[in-house]
Design a protein around this motif. Structure first.
Motif, mmCIF file in Angstrom:
data_model
loop_
_atom_site.group_PDB
_atom_site.id
_atom_site.type_symbol
_atom_site.label_atom_id
_atom_site.label_comp_id
_atom_site.label_asym_id
_atom_site.label_seq_id
_atom_site.Cartn_x
_atom_site.Cartn_y
_atom_site.Cartn_z
ATOM 1 N N GLY A 167 68.241 -68.719 15.982
ATOM 2 C CA GLY A 167 68.557 -67.603 14.834
ATOM 3 C C GLY A 167 67.898 -66.535 15.268
ATOM 4 N N ALA A 168 66.677 -66.282 15.374
ATOM 5 C CA ALA A 168 66.129 -65.247 15.784
ATOM 6 C C ALA A 168 66.364 -64.478 17.121
ATOM 7 N N ALA A 169 66.840 -65.286 17.907
ATOM 8 C CA ALA A 169 67.323 -64.771 19.339
ATOM 9 C C ALA A 169 68.757 -64.173 18.973
ATOM 10 N N GLY A 170 69.550 -64.889 18.377
ATOM 11 C CA GLY A 170 70.896 -64.523 18.026
ATOM 12 C C GLY A 170 70.827 -62.957 17.283
ATOM 13 N N ALA A 171 70.024 -62.975 16.333
ATOM 14 C CA ALA A 171 69.645 -61.391 15.621
ATOM 15 C C ALA A 171 69.168 -60.360 16.436
ATOM 16 N N ARG A 213 70.881 -56.638 18.132
ATOM 17 C CA ARG A 213 70.330 -55.377 18.086
ATOM 18 C C ARG A 213 70.273 -54.952 19.529
ATOM 19 N N VAL A 214 70.175 -55.643 20.414
ATOM 20 C CA VAL A 214 69.938 -55.259 21.662
ATOM 21 C C VAL A 214 71.371 -54.673 22.454
ATOM 22 N N VAL A 215 72.524 -55.467 22.243
ATOM 23 C CA VAL A 215 73.682 -55.209 22.993
ATOM 24 C C VAL A 215 74.630 -54.411 22.126
ATOM 25 N N PRO A 220 77.073 -54.256 18.200
ATOM 26 C CA PRO A 220 77.969 -55.205 17.441
ATOM 27 C C PRO A 220 79.286 -55.201 18.535
ATOM 28 N N ASP A 221 79.931 -54.497 19.307
ATOM 29 C CA ASP A 221 81.033 -54.417 20.122
ATOM 30 C C ASP A 221 80.895 -55.386 21.322
ATOM 31 N N THR A 222 79.723 -54.973 21.902
ATOM 32 C CA THR A 222 79.564 -55.936 23.037
ATOM 33 C C THR A 222 79.479 -57.414 22.586
ATOM 34 N N MET A 223 78.674 -57.430 21.500
ATOM 35 C CA MET A 223 78.254 -58.745 21.071
ATOM 36 C C MET A 223 79.406 -59.779 20.711
ATOM 37 N N ARG A 224 80.410 -58.928 19.922
ATOM 38 C CA ARG A 224 81.865 -59.726 19.765
ATOM 39 C C ARG A 224 82.218 -60.273 20.876
ATOM 40 N N LEU A 227 75.963 -68.342 15.920
ATOM 41 C CA LEU A 227 76.252 -68.095 14.674
ATOM 42 C C LEU A 227 75.282 -67.116 13.893
ATOM 43 N N ALA A 228 74.192 -67.024 14.312
ATOM 44 C CA ALA A 228 73.278 -66.091 13.543
ATOM 45 C C ALA A 228 73.580 -64.685 14.102
ATOM 46 N N ALA A 229 74.267 -64.587 15.241
ATOM 47 C CA ALA A 229 74.548 -63.198 15.848
ATOM 48 C C ALA A 229 75.969 -62.719 14.924
#
Length: 199
Positions: free
Chosen positions: A68-72, A76-78, A80-84, A140-142
């Motif tokens: 979950g920490a890795a997802g959060a 932050r790193v990439v 929200p748009d790239t994360m989607r 899911l965390a992301a």
């Protein structure tokens, strides 16, 4: 004031959705998974269901908290748009992965060198590394931006899938069609991919 109440209500719904989706995804994905087979192996070898269940809970909580920490962190790193797009791709890959049957873990994982509880904690933590339920926890965390509720949900999902195996064993697994469970898990991951794309 009315806006604050509406906003708080929407946030509560989002947290509840994160919890319920996390429970459902992991409970379905875990059926027939190698960690469930490990639970069966441990339960068959050692008549200590409470120690095994406690070990599964501790290992899952620790493993999924890291995921979950890795997802959060990834959000932050990439951004929200790239994360989607990463989420959509991840859920589709997990859908395909869910269709592949798992094999039983190595029998050496079931030997109680350090006692049943500690053996279960170590074996589950290691077997869960890189497993589809761990990857699902990252995704899911992301997606939900709520580590606590996602980790709580994925841990409860893991327990829902493994408690019956520890207490009822092989008889239960023989009554469940693994083929259909894998199909349902794959469809669930596809639905999550579509949801991530649309949100």
């Amino acid at each position: 004031m009315e806006f604050e109440l509406r906003s708080a209500g929407a946030e509560d719904r989002d947290l509840m959705e994160a919890l319920i989706v996390s429970i459902g995804v992991v409970a379905i994905a875990e059926i027939g998974d190698k960690t469930q087979l490990l639970a069966l192996l441990l339960a068959a070898r050692h008549r200590a269901p409470r120690a095994i269940v406690a070990g599964i809970a501790v290992a899952t909580l620790a493993n999924h908290a890291l995921a979950g920490a890795a997802g959060a962190w990834l959000v932050r790193v990439v951004g929200p748009d790239t994360m989607r797009w990463i989420l959509v791709a991840s859920f589709l890959v997990m859908a395909v992965w869910a269709l592949v049957p798992d094999s039983a873990p190595d029998e050496s994982a079931a030997h109680p060198r350090y006692g049943v509880f500690l053996t279960t904690v170590l074996a589950f933590f290691l077997v869960e590394m890189g497993d589809k339920t761990q990857i699902a926890t990252v995704a899911l965390a992301a997606q939900y931006h709520s580590i606590v509720w996602v980790v709580l949900g994925t841990t409860l999902g893991m327990m829902l899938a493994n408690l019956p195996v520890v207490y009822l064993g092989d008889a239960l697994l023989k009554r469940v069609s693994m083929k259909w469970v894998r199909v349902v898990a794959a469809l669930t991951f596809v639905a999550l991919g579509i949801l991530a794309l649309l949100s």
